[in-house]
Design a protein around this motif. Structure first.
Motif, PDB file in Angstrom:
ATOM      1  N   SER A 229       0.880  -1.167   0.000  1.00 15.62           N
ATOM      2  CA  SER A 229       0.000   0.000   0.000  1.00 15.62           C
ATOM      3  C   SER A 229       0.919   1.219   0.000  1.00 15.62           C
ATOM      4  O   SER A 229       2.134   1.071  -0.066  1.00 15.62           O
ATOM      5  CB  SER A 229      -0.921   0.000   1.225  1.00 15.62           C
ATOM      6  N   GLU A 230       0.364   2.404   0.113  1.00 12.90           N
ATOM      7  CA  GLU A 230       1.203   3.598   0.085  1.00 12.90           C
ATOM      8  C   GLU A 230       2.111   3.695   1.308  1.00 12.90           C
ATOM      9  O   GLU A 230       3.114   4.390   1.278  1.00 12.90           O
ATOM     10  CB  GLU A 230       0.335   4.849  -0.018  1.00 12.90           C
ATOM     11  N   ASN A 231       1.766   3.008   2.390  1.00  8.54           N
ATOM     12  CA  ASN A 231       2.546   3.096   3.624  1.00  8.54           C
ATOM     13  C   ASN A 231       3.183   1.787   4.067  1.00  8.54           C
ATOM     14  O   ASN A 231       3.752   1.726   5.145  1.00  8.54           O
ATOM     15  CB  ASN A 231       1.669   3.643   4.756  1.00  8.54           C
ATOM     16  N   SER A 232       3.069   0.747   3.284  1.00 12.32           N
ATOM     17  CA  SER A 232       3.708  -0.518   3.649  1.00 12.32           C
ATOM     18  C   SER A 232       4.304  -1.175   2.407  1.00 12.32           C
ATOM     19  O   SER A 232       3.787  -1.043   1.306  1.00 12.32           O
ATOM     20  CB  SER A 232       2.716  -1.455   4.334  1.00 12.32           C
ATOM     21  N   ALA A 233       5.402  -1.857   2.644  1.00 12.53           N
ATOM     22  CA  ALA A 233       6.123  -2.503   1.545  1.00 12.53           C
ATOM     23  C   ALA A 233       6.776  -3.778   2.064  1.00 12.53           C
ATOM     24  O   ALA A 233       6.751  -4.060   3.265  1.00 12.53           O
ATOM     25  CB  ALA A 233       7.179  -1.558   0.980  1.00 12.53           C
ATOM     26  N   GLN A 234       7.372  -4.524   1.147  1.00 15.17           N
ATOM     27  CA  GLN A 234       8.109  -5.727   1.516  1.00 15.17           C
ATOM     28  C   GLN A 234       9.395  -5.760   0.710  1.00 15.17           C
ATOM     29  O   GLN A 234       9.387  -5.585  -0.507  1.00 15.17           O
ATOM     30  CB  GLN A 234       7.289  -6.974   1.241  1.00 15.17           C
ATOM     31  N   LEU A 235      10.490  -5.988   1.415  1.00 17.73           N
ATOM     32  CA  LEU A 235      11.783  -6.173   0.772  1.00 17.73           C
ATOM     33  C   LEU A 235      12.128  -7.647   0.888  1.00 17.73           C
ATOM     34  O   LEU A 235      12.195  -8.196   1.986  1.00 17.73           O
ATOM     35  CB  LEU A 235      12.858  -5.317   1.445  1.00 17.73           C
ATOM     36  N   HIS A 236      12.318  -8.291  -0.259  1.00 17.00           N
ATOM     37  CA  HIS A 236      12.601  -9.725  -0.317  1.00 17.00           C
ATOM     38  C   HIS A 236      13.991  -9.880  -0.916  1.00 17.00           C
ATOM     39  O   HIS A 236      14.238  -9.457  -2.046  1.00 17.00           O
ATOM     40  CB  HIS A 236      11.541 -10.411  -1.187  1.00 17.00           C
ATOM     41  N   ILE A 237      14.909 -10.474  -0.154  1.00 14.13           N
ATOM     42  CA  ILE A 237      16.278 -10.688  -0.622  1.00 14.13           C
ATOM     43  C   ILE A 237      16.538 -12.186  -0.652  1.00 14.13           C
ATOM     44  O   ILE A 237      16.310 -12.876   0.342  1.00 14.13           O
ATOM     45  CB  ILE A 237      17.291  -9.981   0.306  1.00 14.13           C
ATOM     46  N   THR A 238      16.975 -12.674  -1.812  1.00  9.84           N
ATOM     47  CA  THR A 238      17.292 -14.102  -1.943  1.00  9.84           C
ATOM     48  C   THR A 238      18.730 -14.258  -2.417  1.00  9.84           C
ATOM     49  O   THR A 238      19.242 -13.444  -3.181  1.00  9.84           O
ATOM     50  CB  THR A 238      16.360 -14.799  -2.957  1.00  9.84           C
ATOM     51  N   GLY A 239      19.351 -15.323  -1.950  1.00 11.97           N
ATOM     52  CA  GLY A 239      20.705 -15.664  -2.372  1.00 11.97           C
ATOM     53  C   GLY A 239      20.667 -16.855  -3.302  1.00 11.97           C
ATOM     54  O   GLY A 239      19.691 -17.610  -3.330  1.00 11.97           O
ATOM     55  N   LYS A 240      21.732 -17.061  -4.042  1.00 14.05           N
ATOM     56  CA  LYS A 240      21.772 -18.170  -4.992  1.00 14.05           C
ATOM     57  C   LYS A 240      21.813 -19.521  -4.304  1.00 14.05           C
ATOM     58  O   LYS A 240      21.499 -20.528  -4.901  1.00 14.05           O
ATOM     59  CB  LYS A 240      22.982 -18.010  -5.924  1.00 14.05           C
ATOM     60  N   ARG A 241      22.188 -19.568  -3.041  1.00 14.38           N
ATOM     61  CA  ARG A 241      22.243 -20.834  -2.314  1.00 14.38           C
ATOM     62  C   ARG A 241      20.950 -21.113  -1.544  1.00 14.38           C
ATOM     63  O   ARG A 241      20.939 -21.914  -0.620  1.00 14.38           O
ATOM     64  CB  ARG A 241      23.430 -20.831  -1.362  1.00 14.38           C
ATOM     65  N   GLY A 242      19.864 -20.448  -1.902  1.00 12.35           N
ATOM     66  CA  GLY A 242      18.568 -20.718  -1.286  1.00 12.35           C
ATOM     67  C   GLY A 242      18.253 -19.902  -0.048  1.00 12.35           C
ATOM     68  O   GLY A 242      17.213 -20.092   0.564  1.00 12.35           O
ATOM     69  N   HIS A 243      19.123 -18.989   0.360  1.00 14.05           N
ATOM     70  CA  HIS A 243      18.853 -18.150   1.521  1.00 14.05           C
ATOM     71  C   HIS A 243      17.808 -17.102   1.155  1.00 14.05           C
ATOM     72  O   HIS A 243      17.853 -16.520   0.077  1.00 14.05           O
ATOM     73  CB  HIS A 243      20.126 -17.462   2.007  1.00 14.05           C
ATOM     74  N   LYS A 244      16.869 -16.865   2.075  1.00 15.48           N
ATOM     75  CA  LYS A 244      15.807 -15.885   1.833  1.00 15.48           C
ATOM     76  C   LYS A 244      15.636 -15.003   3.054  1.00 15.48           C
ATOM     77  O   LYS A 244      15.752 -15.459   4.186  1.00 15.48           O
ATOM     78  CB  LYS A 244      14.484 -16.584   1.550  1.00 15.48           C
ATOM     79  N   LEU A 245      15.335 -13.742   2.802  1.00 16.24           N
ATOM     80  CA  LEU A 245      15.070 -12.783   3.862  1.00 16.24           C
ATOM     81  C   LEU A 245      13.896 -11.926   3.421  1.00 16.24           C
ATOM     82  O   LEU A 245      13.970 -11.243   2.404  1.00 16.24           O
ATOM     83  CB  LEU A 245      16.308 -11.914   4.117  1.00 16.24           C
ATOM     84  N   ASP A 246      12.793 -12.002   4.156  1.00 16.04           N
ATOM     85  CA  ASP A 246      11.608 -11.181   3.891  1.00 16.04           C
ATOM     86  C   ASP A 246      11.478 -10.146   4.983  1.00 16.04           C
ATOM     87  O   ASP A 246      11.385 -10.488   6.163  1.00 16.04           O
ATOM     88  CB  ASP A 246      10.341 -12.043   3.852  1.00 16.04           C
ATOM     89  N   LEU A 247      11.452  -8.879   4.594  1.00 18.63           N
ATOM     90  CA  LEU A 247      11.363  -7.795   5.560  1.00 18.63           C
ATOM     91  C   LEU A 247      10.114  -6.961   5.311  1.00 18.63           C
ATOM     92  O   LEU A 247      10.019  -6.279   4.284  1.00 18.63           O
ATOM     93  CB  LEU A 247      12.597  -6.889   5.442  1.00 18.63           C
ATOM     94  N   PRO A 248       9.142  -6.987   6.221  1.00 22.60           N
ATOM     95  CA  PRO A 248       8.009  -6.075   6.090  1.00 22.60           C
ATOM     96  C   PRO A 248       8.457  -4.661   6.477  1.00 22.60           C
ATOM     97  O   PRO A 248       9.127  -4.483   7.494  1.00 22.60           O
ATOM     98  CB  PRO A 248       6.978  -6.628   7.076  1.00 22.60           C
ATOM     99  N   LEU A 249       8.131  -3.701   5.657  1.00 27.97           N
ATOM    100  CA  LEU A 249       8.561  -2.318   5.864  1.00 27.97           C
ATOM    101  C   LEU A 249       7.357  -1.396   6.046  1.00 27.97           C
ATOM    102  O   LEU A 249       6.298  -1.641   5.464  1.00 27.97           O
ATOM    103  CB  LEU A 249       9.390  -1.833   4.679  1.00 27.97           C
ATOM    104  N   TYR A 250       7.566  -0.347   6.794  1.00 28.45           N
ATOM    105  CA  TYR A 250       6.524   0.645   7.039  1.00 28.45           C
ATOM    106  C   TYR A 250       7.123   2.030   6.851  1.00 28.45           C
ATOM    107  O   TYR A 250       8.254   2.293   7.234  1.00 28.45           O
ATOM    108  CB  TYR A 250       5.962   0.480   8.454  1.00 28.45           C
ATOM    109  N   ARG A 251       6.337   2.918   6.257  1.00 27.20           N
ATOM    110  CA  ARG A 251       6.798   4.274   5.961  1.00 27.20           C
ATOM    111  C   ARG A 251       7.274   4.922   7.248  1.00 27.20           C
ATOM    112  O   ARG A 251       6.635   4.849   8.280  1.00 27.20           O
ATOM    113  CB  ARG A 251       5.645   5.054   5.339  1.00 27.20           C
ATOM    114  N   ASN A 252       8.437   5.566   7.194  1.00 26.59           N
ATOM    115  CA  ASN A 252       9.045   6.162   8.386  1.00 26.59           C
ATOM    116  C   ASN A 252       9.193   7.675   8.251  1.00 26.59           C
ATOM    117  O   ASN A 252       9.872   8.288   9.042  1.00 26.59           O
ATOM    118  CB  ASN A 252      10.411   5.508   8.643  1.00 26.59           C
ATOM    119  N   ASP A 253       8.587   8.273   7.244  1.00 23.56           N
ATOM    120  CA  ASP A 253       8.732   9.727   7.095  1.00 23.56           C
ATOM    121  C   ASP A 253       7.415  10.423   7.089  1.00 23.56           C
ATOM    122  O   ASP A 253       6.402   9.908   7.403  1.00 23.56           O
ATOM    123  CB  ASP A 253       9.502  10.085   5.845  1.00 23.56           C
TER     124      ASP A 253
END
Length: 143
Positions: free
Chosen positions: A119-143
């Motif tokens: 939405s306009e105030n929430s996002a998700q940053l998804h980082i994956t590595g080639k060896r199958g590592h995953k990191l999902d970060l829920p983000l919220y507007r901070n400004d």
């Protein structure tokens, strides 16, 4: 004693009629507030809506999202991770290109990062590595 009983019945009746009379007006004045719209397949967020500071639900610091001045296919979002997250991920900067109206994606080394607006105030940053590592970060507007 009878006088007190009669007075309490009259008071309750008067209060009940006041509440009944004021309830429709009170309920009519309170309009339901619609929640912010969530992104769907047809949503097309502008570059400016991705930019700014995004917070995590922890004390890791903020994620800064900036845009270059290019337009069209050359447009890029530059994502800067805080120091604590850099220690986990192994790098602190990503350059992302638009893949849809709600998502930007980019690969740096063996990592792929995807920033998606929910939405306009929430996002998700998804980082994956080639060896199958995953990191999902829920983000919220901070400004």
């Amino acid at each position: 004693m009878k006088c007190l009983h009669v007075l309490s019945v009259v008071a309750v009746a008067t209060l009940g009629s006041f509440i009944a009379a004021s309830t429709p007006a009170f309920c009519a004045a309170a309009k339901p507030v619609a929640p912010p719209a969530l992104a769907d397949a047809h949503t097309n967020y502008s570059v400016a809506q991705f930019q700014g500071q995004w917070a995590l639900m922890s004390n890791m610091g903020t994620i800064n999202v900036m845009a270059n001045k290019a337009l069209g296919p050359a447009a890029r979002l530059l994502v800067a991770l805080p120091e604590d997250l850099k220690k986990i991920v192994g790098q602190d900067r990503f350059s992302l290109a638009r893949v849809s109206g709600t998502a930007w994606q980019g690969a740096e080394g063996d990592l792929t990062a995807t920033l998606t607006l929910i939405s306009e105030n929430s996002a998700q940053l998804h980082i994956t590595g080639k060896r199958g590592h995953k990191l999902d970060l829920p983000l919220y507007r901070n400004d």
